[in-house]
Motif scaffolding. Structure first.
Motif, short mmCIF file in Angstrom:
data_model
loop_
_atom_site.label_atom_id
_atom_site.label_comp_id
_atom_site.label_asym_id
_atom_site.label_seq_id
_atom_site.Cartn_x
_atom_site.Cartn_y
_atom_site.Cartn_z
N TYR A 40 21.97 21.94 -2.65
CA TYR A 40 21.06 21.28 -3.59
C TYR A 40 21.83 20.35 -4.52
CZ TYR A 40 16.69 23.76 -2.66
OH TYR A 40 15.54 24.22 -2.09
N LEU A 58 16.32 26.24 4.57
CA LEU A 58 15.54 27.27 5.26
C LEU A 58 16.05 27.49 6.68
CD1 LEU A 58 12.05 26.04 4.00
CD2 LEU A 58 13.42 27.91 3.11
N PHE A 67 16.72 31.98 -0.85
CA PHE A 67 15.63 31.13 -1.37
C PHE A 67 14.50 32.02 -1.92
CE2 PHE A 67 11.89 28.31 -0.51
CZ PHE A 67 12.29 27.21 -1.24
N HIS A 75 11.69 30.07 -10.16
CA HIS A 75 10.62 29.08 -10.36
C HIS A 75 9.41 29.73 -11.02
CE1 HIS A 75 12.45 26.28 -7.06
NE2 HIS A 75 13.21 26.41 -8.13
N GLY A 105 3.31 22.18 -1.58
CA GLY A 105 4.71 22.50 -1.29
C GLY A 105 5.02 23.85 -1.90
N GLY A 107 6.26 26.61 -1.05
CA GLY A 107 7.45 27.43 -0.84
C GLY A 107 7.03 28.89 -0.74
N ASP A 128 2.10 24.10 2.65
CA ASP A 128 3.51 23.79 2.93
C ASP A 128 3.60 23.44 4.40
OD1 ASP A 128 6.25 24.67 1.13
OD2 ASP A 128 6.56 24.22 3.27
N ARG A 129 4.70 22.75 4.74
CA ARG A 129 4.83 22.40 6.17
C ARG A 129 5.63 23.46 6.92
NH1 ARG A 129 8.87 17.26 5.69
NH2 ARG A 129 10.62 18.34 4.75
N ASN A 130 6.17 24.42 6.19
CA ASN A 130 7.05 25.41 6.81
C ASN A 130 6.33 26.76 6.97
OD1 ASN A 130 9.05 27.74 6.48
ND2 ASN A 130 10.38 26.03 7.00
N VAL A 133 7.82 29.96 4.99
CA VAL A 133 7.51 30.09 3.55
C VAL A 133 6.04 30.43 3.34
CG1 VAL A 133 9.38 28.60 2.69
CG2 VAL A 133 7.12 27.63 3.03
N SER A 153 0.60 22.11 6.36
CA SER A 153 0.26 20.69 6.34
C SER A 153 1.34 19.92 5.59
CB SER A 153 -1.08 20.50 5.61
OG SER A 153 -1.34 19.12 5.40
N GLU A 154 1.43 18.64 5.89
CA GLU A 154 2.20 17.73 5.05
C GLU A 154 1.41 17.58 3.75
OE1 GLU A 154 5.10 15.80 5.62
OE2 GLU A 154 5.35 17.25 7.23
N VAL A 155 2.07 17.70 2.61
CA VAL A 155 1.32 17.66 1.35
C VAL A 155 0.61 16.32 1.14
CG1 VAL A 155 2.47 19.44 -0.02
CG2 VAL A 155 3.45 17.16 0.09
N ALA A 170 5.45 21.71 -7.56
CA ALA A 170 6.68 22.18 -8.22
C ALA A 170 7.86 22.04 -7.27
CB ALA A 170 6.51 23.65 -8.64
N PHE A 171 8.83 21.27 -7.69
CA PHE A 171 10.09 21.10 -6.96
C PHE A 171 9.85 20.65 -5.52
CE2 PHE A 171 10.73 24.41 -10.21
CZ PHE A 171 11.70 23.78 -10.97
N LEU A 176 9.94 14.42 -0.67
CA LEU A 176 9.05 13.56 0.11
C LEU A 176 9.65 12.16 0.27
CD1 LEU A 176 5.55 14.34 -1.45
CD2 LEU A 176 6.79 15.58 0.31
C1 SAM Z 1 12.26 23.51 -3.29
S1 SAM Z 1 10.89 24.22 -2.47
C2 SAM Z 1 9.81 24.56 -3.84
C3 SAM Z 1 8.80 25.60 -3.50
C4 SAM Z 1 7.84 26.03 -4.61
N1 SAM Z 1 6.97 24.97 -5.03
C5 SAM Z 1 8.59 26.60 -5.78
O1 SAM Z 1 8.58 25.96 -6.84
O2 SAM Z 1 9.22 27.65 -5.64
C6 SAM Z 1 10.10 22.83 -1.70
C7 SAM Z 1 9.04 23.22 -0.68
O3 SAM Z 1 8.34 22.04 -0.28
C8 SAM Z 1 8.11 22.08 1.11
N2 SAM Z 1 7.95 20.70 1.59
C9 SAM Z 1 8.87 19.72 1.58
N3 SAM Z 1 8.35 18.58 2.05
C10 SAM Z 1 7.06 18.85 2.38
C11 SAM Z 1 6.00 18.08 2.93
N4 SAM Z 1 6.18 16.79 3.22
N5 SAM Z 1 4.82 18.67 3.13
C12 SAM Z 1 4.64 19.98 2.85
N6 SAM Z 1 5.61 20.77 2.32
C13 SAM Z 1 6.80 20.22 2.09
C14 SAM Z 1 9.31 22.79 1.68
O4 SAM Z 1 9.01 23.34 2.96
C15 SAM Z 1 9.58 23.85 0.61
O5 SAM Z 1 8.90 25.03 0.88
#
Ligand code: SAM
Length: 270
Positions: A40, A58, A67, A75, A105, A107, A128-130, A133, A153-155, A170-171, A176
């Motif tokens: 990071y 991840l 994480f 967070h 997103g 997480g 989230d896309r993952n 998580v 989904s993609e946010v 958040a974070f 993006l």
């Molecule tokens: C640093 S983590 C923060 C997670 C959570 N919001 C928190 O504050 O603990 C960022 C998250 O955003 C997700 N993410 C990143 N790009 C994304 C996208 N384009 N669409 C959906 N999720 C995304 C990642 O998979 C990850 O889980």
């Protein structure tokens, strides 16, 4: 430590510890945490955005555990403090908000759970896309007694529910690509203006990481919102303290910054 829902918070940490330290040793997780944090920080120093570092976050069992065990609760604590300080209460004293917290997103769900619990929102929609998580987030929300739905989904492309909501990113915005971030910020701003839904954006303070921040702080200000930097002295829960020390980190103070649009109506906290 959060002063609301302490029991839920403690039970959440205990459950995370039990699951994530079942197959990994403490030194394995703390080593992974060190690598994760390094990724990071290096991402912040070297990239205009943090996508490579976060993708790597991840990529293995140790880093995923780190994480979930460390940054998720961190967070939660940070967002809990921020939401308390923003003092946005518009619910009746003991009311439950009818809004759904949209956790963009999400997480592992810590940040979203913090706002939902503070604002007495009973429902959360985590995006989230993952897939890994998302499964963690579902467990997190459940631990806090929240009714939750999660979706992959993609946010920037998600269809937001039309019902009253509170929107949290958040974070995630730093992860993006620029066009997606711009598109999402416009969607959030429009939503706040047209429906009065509150919007909270949270990011680290590091300026090199968010060249887009100042412009958006101005846009939020023009829309009646605010930006702020926060520093909170915190006493971490014992497990986080131990991980923090073992990984050579120092989180006695949590920092971050926010963009906030309070919206109108039944949105608030505390
Ligand atoms: C640093 S983590 C923060 C997670 C959570 N919001 C928190 O504050 O603990 C960022 C998250 O955003 C997700 N993410 C990143 N790009 C994304 C996208 N384009 N669409 C959906 N999720 C995304 C990642 O998979 C990850 O889980």
């Amino acid at each position: 430590m959060p002063n609301v829902a302490d029991n839920h918070f403690d039970a959440w940490i205990a459950a995370l510890e039990e699951r994530h330290l079942a197959d990994l040793t403490f030194p394995e997780v703390s080593r992974a945490l060190r690598a994760l944090s390094f990724a990071y920080v290096e991402g912040r120093k070297t990239a205009r955005n943090n996508r490579g570092a976060v993708h790597g976050a991840l990529s293995g069992a140790g880093k995923r555990a780190a994480f979930a065990l460390f940054y998720g609760p961190l967070h939660y604590i940070f967002v809990d403090r921020v939401v308390a300080r923003l003092g946005t209460s518009t619910t009746s004293d003991h009311g439950v908000s009818s809004r759904t917290l949209i956790d963009l997103g999400c997480g592992t769900g810590g940040a979203g759970a913090a706002w939902a619990v503070r604002a007495r929102m009973a429902r959360v929609f985590g995006i989230d896309r993952n897939t890994w998580v998302l499964a963690e987030a579902a467990q997190t929300y459940r631990r806090f007694g929240l009714r939750a739905e999660t979706t992959r989904s993609e946010v920037a492309r998600v269809r937001l529910p039309k019902t009253p909501a509170a929107l949290l990113a958040a974070f995630v915005l730093n992860e993006l690509p620029e066009p997606d971030r711009e598109a999402l910020l416009h969607v959030l701003l429009r939503r706040a203006k047209t429906t009065g839904d509150p919007v909270l954006i949270v990011e680290p303070i590091a300026r090199s990481m968010s060249p887009w921040w100042d412009k958006w702080a101005d846009v939020f200000a023009e829309a009646g919102g605010s930006s702020a930097e926060w520093r909170f002295k915190v006493e971490l829960p014992p497990l986080l303290r131990k991980l923090d020390r073992a990984a050579g980190l120092n989180h006695r103070e949590l920092t971050g910054r926010t963009l906030w649009l309070s919206g109108t109506g039944d949105s608030g906290s505390t």
